[in-house]
Design an enzyme around this catalytic site. Structure first.
Site, PDB file in Angstrom:
ATOM      1  N   SER A   1       0.837  -1.195   0.000  1.00 33.36           N
ATOM      2  CA  SER A   1       0.000   0.000   0.000  1.00 33.36           C
ATOM      3  C   SER A   1       0.873   1.246   0.000  1.00 33.36           C
ATOM      4  O   SER A   1       2.014   1.220   0.458  1.00 33.36           O
ATOM      5  CB  SER A   1      -0.915  -0.013   1.236  1.00 33.36           C
ATOM      6  OG  SER A   1      -1.836   1.052   1.179  1.00 33.36           O
ATOM      7  N   ASP A   2       0.319   2.338  -0.502  1.00 28.23           N
ATOM      8  CA  ASP A   2       1.013   3.622  -0.490  1.00 28.23           C
ATOM      9  C   ASP A   2      -0.032   4.728  -0.448  1.00 28.23           C
ATOM     10  O   ASP A   2      -1.110   4.586  -1.025  1.00 28.23           O
ATOM     11  CB  ASP A   2       1.902   3.767  -1.735  1.00 28.23           C
ATOM     12  CG  ASP A   2       2.885   4.926  -1.612  1.00 28.23           C
ATOM     13  OD1 ASP A   2       3.461   5.116  -0.517  1.00 28.23           O
ATOM     14  OD2 ASP A   2       3.089   5.637  -2.604  1.00 28.23           O
TER      15      ASP A   2
END
Length: 192
Positions: A68-69
């Site tokens: 995730s980012d």
């Protein structure tokens, strides 16, 4: 498949996954993320999330991996983590009194099963008007240096944020509502 890994060192993401009641292990990846935003903030977080998930998935092909980012974007420009307190102060001044977008990308990879599924969630955040005294008060509560856009929503929220449209958890770094639906749709059950 018995293992589910979070390819992130973010304590906020781990906390959100725990809140969801998921069984998982934290295994941060050490990859070179692109924080330039040159392809646009949404594409940037998507590519970073995919890179994290694919890198770890290659090491544990029989497990499900979540990468995730998150980034903060104002007028289409990504505001990554500030380099120092003056940079953090500059970012909060830019956000002051304005609405910006928070993009979080999630990428789920299971190499053995041939799965690579990614999505991006967005939330709109409206900031209060911030003067130097309010910024100082906020910095006394929160370390802005490890957060995109120099702020987090978990502490000191009433000092800086006026309103959030969309998922608050997305602003924290993981859109848990969409993640839960996605895991169910893909047939995964990692709930305790």
């Amino acid at each position: 498949m018995k293992k589910f890994y979070l390819a992130s060192a973010s304590p906020r993401r781990a906390e959100l996954m725990q809140r969801m009641g998921l069984r998982f292990e934290v295994r941060p990846t050490h990859v070179e993320e692109d924080d330039s935003g040159s392809a646009g903030p949404e594409q940037m977080v998507l590519e970073n999330a995919r890179l994290k998930a694919a890198t770890l998935s290659a090491q544990v092909p029989d497990a499900l991996v979540l990468g995730s980012d998150t980034t903060v974007a104002l007028d289409g420009q990504a505001l990554s983590k500030p380099v120092n307190l003056e940079d953090a102060r500059r970012m909060l001044r830019m956000l002051s009194g304005r609405t910006h977008t928070v993009y979080t990308a999630v990428s789920l990879h299971w190499q053995q099963g041939g799965l690579a599924h990614s999505f991006v969630e967005r939330s709109e955040v409206r900031f209060q008007e911030l003067d130097d005294a309010r910024i100082d008060a906020y910095f006394a509560l929160v370390n802005p240096l490890d957060k995109a856009g120099a702020y987090g929503i978990q502490a000191g929220r009433d000092l800086i944020i006026d309103d959030v449209s969309g998922s608050v958890e997305n602003v924290m770094g993981l859109p848990i509502q969409v993640l839960e639906l996605t895991l169910q749709e893909l047939g995964f059950d990692f709930w305790n």
